[in-house]
Design an enzyme around this catalytic site. Sequence first.
Site, PDB file in Angstrom:
ATOM      1  N   LYS A  21       7.366  10.790  21.414  1.00  0.00           N
ATOM      2  CA  LYS A  21       7.597  11.649  22.591  1.00  0.00           C
ATOM      3  C   LYS A  21       6.278  12.076  23.228  1.00  0.00           C
ATOM      4  O   LYS A  21       6.242  12.949  24.082  1.00  0.00           O
ATOM      5  CB  LYS A  21       8.378  12.898  22.170  1.00  0.00           C
ATOM      6  CG  LYS A  21       9.722  12.619  21.542  1.00  0.00           C
ATOM      7  CD  LYS A  21      10.350  13.940  21.102  1.00  0.00           C
ATOM      8  CE  LYS A  21      11.379  13.735  20.021  1.00  0.00           C
ATOM      9  NZ  LYS A  21      11.686  14.989  19.312  1.00  0.00           N
TER      10      LYS A  21
ATOM     11  N   THR B 264       0.821  -1.212   0.000  1.00  0.00           N
ATOM     12  CA  THR B 264       0.000   0.000   0.000  1.00  0.00           C
ATOM     13  C   THR B 264       0.860   1.269   0.000  1.00  0.00           C
ATOM     14  O   THR B 264       0.616   2.191  -0.765  1.00  0.00           O
ATOM     15  CB  THR B 264      -0.963  -0.013   1.210  1.00  0.00           C
ATOM     16  OG1 THR B 264      -1.581  -1.297   1.274  1.00  0.00           O
ATOM     17  CG2 THR B 264      -2.016   1.054   1.085  1.00  0.00           C
TER      18      THR B 264
END
Length: 313
Positions: A86, A59
């Site tokens: 993060k 894909t």
Amino acid sequence: MSLSRKDLTGLIDVSKDEILTILETAEKFKEINQREIKKVPTLKGKTIVNLFFEPSTRTRTSFEIAGKRLSADTINFTASASSTTKGETLIDTVKNIESMGVDMFVVRHYYSGSVKFIAENTRAHVINAGDGTNEHPTQSLLDLFTIKEKKGRLEGLNVAIIGDITHSRVARSNAWAMKKLGINLKLYGPNTMIPKDYEPFGCTVCSSIDEAVEDCDVIMMLRIQLERQGIALLPSLKEYSKLFGLNKDRLKKAKKDAIIMHPGPINRGVELPSLLADCEQSVILDQVENGVAVRMAVIYLLTIQNANQKLEA
Ligand code: CP
């Protein structure tokens, strides 16, 4: 031709006419893909970001090639190397990338519904490249394109989808689309992998693989999705292969010219042996080839909506 929608998040709300428009447009792009110079300037100056939070071979590569062949700038975002690690939220990530002048996001995410959520929170076009167990609309569209190419029609065909239906976004997108297109769809798989709520799809759930395969024009085998608890729902892969896998004898029950499909990646020797994956009746690599043309068509049709751009072929 255009699609009067900003996004393609699934086939549940896409009309038969829209599906046929995409397939017809993809035929033109397939012709372009067979030329020596496989490129048109149609989307020069547009920017497409592939936002993939799950692994992909077909894909992501297919969307990247499709964007490049339309002359768009395509950028691949890798979740594991981004600030999402993060603690940045999904929408903050999207809005930050959008502010760099992005026109389209192609999104794969492990949560069902996350792609629709993104589409509702960005001005950019959004294409679903697979969200959890919900939908994978461009896979279904390339499946339909391949079926039409090989069989010359869609309406009235007998199609069997066999395997882990519950966890398959490919099965779900195909079920929504095939119902609209008048395809007779049969489903088969372990009881633990057949959704209880299949009735809205208007399909038949079979009680044996022989019943599923009988008189079929198309047999679509699905992968056991080990990453989505597939293995916990099975005694063993060997037993799965014996009871639910395709083999030469079972294939004989289908029409003589039946085609074998698989969205990939294949677990060779589990859902089907290499002998069938690579045989004359297999169109698995045709599906991959057609994926580029179909994705070019979807990108093009979404991008030209409300604009007066012409396909410069
Ligand atoms: N068919 C499919 O979605 O394959 P990938 O996971 O490799 O993209």
